[in-house]
Design a protein around this motif. Sequence first.
Motif, PDB file in Angstrom:
ATOM      1  N   THR A 160       0.852  -1.191   0.000  1.00  0.00           N
ATOM      2  CA  THR A 160       0.000   0.000   0.000  1.00  0.00           C
ATOM      3  C   THR A 160       0.888   1.243   0.000  1.00  0.00           C
ATOM      4  OG1 THR A 160      -1.772  -1.154   1.154  1.00  0.00           O
ATOM      5  CG2 THR A 160      -1.777   1.249   1.297  1.00  0.00           C
ATOM      6  N   ASN A 166      -5.589  -9.093  -8.527  1.00  0.00           N
ATOM      7  CA  ASN A 166      -6.124  -9.793  -7.356  1.00  0.00           C
ATOM      8  C   ASN A 166      -7.596 -10.151  -7.572  1.00  0.00           C
ATOM      9  OD1 ASN A 166      -7.091 -10.453  -4.807  1.00  0.00           O
ATOM     10  ND2 ASN A 166      -6.006  -8.826  -3.742  1.00  0.00           N
ATOM     11  N   ARG A 203       1.906  -9.166  -6.902  1.00  0.00           N
ATOM     12  CA  ARG A 203       2.138 -10.571  -7.266  1.00  0.00           C
ATOM     13  C   ARG A 203       2.767 -10.676  -8.661  1.00  0.00           C
ATOM     14  NH1 ARG A 203      -2.729 -10.513  -4.647  1.00  0.00           N
ATOM     15  NH2 ARG A 203      -2.739 -11.615  -2.645  1.00  0.00           N
ATOM     16  N   LYS A 251       3.981 -11.532   0.108  1.00  0.00           N
ATOM     17  CA  LYS A 251       2.870 -12.370  -0.382  1.00  0.00           C
ATOM     18  C   LYS A 251       3.435 -13.757  -0.679  1.00  0.00           C
ATOM     19  CE  LYS A 251      -0.486  -9.151  -0.648  1.00  0.00           C
ATOM     20  NZ  LYS A 251      -0.954  -8.070  -1.519  1.00  0.00           N
TER      21      LYS A 251
HETATM   22  C1  LIG Z   1      -1.642  -7.114  -1.174  1.00  0.00           C
HETATM   23  C2  LIG Z   1      -1.687  -6.188  -2.295  1.00  0.00           C
HETATM   24  C3  LIG Z   1      -1.059  -4.929  -2.234  1.00  0.00           C
HETATM   25  C4  LIG Z   1      -0.327  -4.405  -1.033  1.00  0.00           C
HETATM   26  O1  LIG Z   1      -0.845  -4.739   0.166  1.00  0.00           O
HETATM   27  P1  LIG Z   1      -0.108  -4.507   1.571  1.00  0.00           P
HETATM   28  O2  LIG Z   1      -0.902  -5.386   2.451  1.00  0.00           O
HETATM   29  O3  LIG Z   1      -0.237  -3.076   1.866  1.00  0.00           O
HETATM   30  O4  LIG Z   1       1.318  -4.921   1.431  1.00  0.00           O
HETATM   31  C5  LIG Z   1      -1.106  -4.131  -3.347  1.00  0.00           C
HETATM   32  N1  LIG Z   1      -1.706  -4.546  -4.475  1.00  0.00           N
HETATM   33  C6  LIG Z   1      -2.286  -5.738  -4.582  1.00  0.00           C
HETATM   34  C7  LIG Z   1      -2.899  -6.148  -5.871  1.00  0.00           C
HETATM   35  C8  LIG Z   1      -2.310  -6.608  -3.495  1.00  0.00           C
HETATM   36  O5  LIG Z   1      -2.903  -7.797  -3.612  1.00  0.00           O
END
Ligand SMILES: *Cc1c(COP(=O)(O)O)cnc(C)c1O
Length: 337
Positions: free
Chosen positions: A59, A139, A171, A199
Motif C-alpha cells: 500500500t 487480485n 504478485r 505475499k
Molecule cells: C496485497 C496487495 C497490495 C499491497 O498490500 P499490503 O498489504 O499493503 O502490502 C497491493 N496490491 C495488490 C494487488 C495486493 O494484492
Amino acid sequence: MIDLRSDTFTKPTPLMLEAMFKASVGDDVFSEDPTINALENKVAQLFGMESALFCPSGTMTNQIAIKCHTEPGNEIICDKSSHVYVYEGGGIAFNSGCQVRTIDGIRGKISSKQIVDAINPEDIHKPITKLVSIENTSNRGGGSCYELEDLIDIKKVCTENQLNMHLDGARLWNAMVFKKYSPLEFGKIFDSISVCLSKGLGAPVGSLLVANSAFIKKARRVRKLMGGGMRQAGYLAAAGIYALDNHINRLEEDHIHAKKIGSVLAQKEFIGEIIPIETNIIIFEVKGNYTPQTFTEFLKLKNILCIPISSKHVRMVFHLDVTSNMIDEMITTIEKM
Ligand SMILES: *Cc1c(COP(=O)(O)O)cnc(C)c1O
C-alpha cells in the motif's frame, strides 16, 4: 490448518529466519543499513532500473508512487477492481488529492483502447489525466496476467499522451513465472513498479518501489513524511533477499495446486463459474446448497480457511505454507461434499 485466506498468511521458514539473524544492519533513514541497500540494489538491477526503495507495505509503495507521479486535482486511470482504488482506504484522495477514472476491464485487465477513451481532452473543465495504474497479477481478477504485447500497446498510448505508467506488481513474481517473462521486460515498460515480498515469496514484511534515481529520491522523502522511514530494518530486508533467491521458482507449485483444487471444485454442482485459473488465486461462485458463508464455515470445520469476497464468490489463495499433502487432504474433503 490449511490457510487459504491470503498468501500473506505465510510464516518465515527456518532458513529465512537464519538469514534474518545473520543480517548486518544500520540506520536506514540515514541510508546506512547495508542489508537494505543490498536489497534495493538487487531489485533495481533485477528490473534494469536505476534505483529502489524498501517500504513496510505494498500500500505504501503504491501510494508513494501515485504521490510522486501526480499533482492534486489530477486524474488516474485504473481498472474498477484495482487494489489502489478499492483496498487502500481512499489513499489516492487522502495522500495525493487525485481522483480516479475507473475502467470496466476484463478480469482486472484494461486495454490500450479503453485507456485512449478515458483520457481527458485539454479543457479547463476537466482534470488533467496523469497516470495509468496497472495491476499484474490482478487480485480481484483471480490472479489474471497481462500479455506483454498488451502492456507495450498501453505504453505507446501513455507515451503519446504524456501519461506516467505505474505497475502494482504485488504478485508480479507469479505473473513472471506463469508467463515466463523476465523482470527486465517490465522495467522497460513502466515508469515505476511496486513489488511485494510479503505475499507468495513468504517474507514477513516488505515491498519495494523501483524507478529512476530522481523519482526514488523524491519517493524517499515521501516515505519519511508518511512515517515509513525505518531504522535497523535490515533484518526484514534479509528475509526479502532470501525470498528472492529461494522462493520465486517454487511459485509454479502454488499455481499447480490452485489448478488441482479448481478442477475438483469444477465437478461440484454447488460451484458455479470459476474465473480461469492462471496463477495462485481461485475465485469461484458458490450456489445451490451452499452460500459463500456456509461453504467457508463448512470448510473451517475441516481445518480449511478461505474467505467469501462477495455475496456469491469465495476466494482461495495458494502459497508456500500449503503442501502437496494438504492439497490431497483438501481434495478428499471437497469430493465428499
Ligand atoms: C496485497 C496487495 C497490495 C499491497 O498490500 P499490503 O498489504 O499493503 O502490502 C497491493 N496490491 C495488490 C494487488 C495486493 O494484492
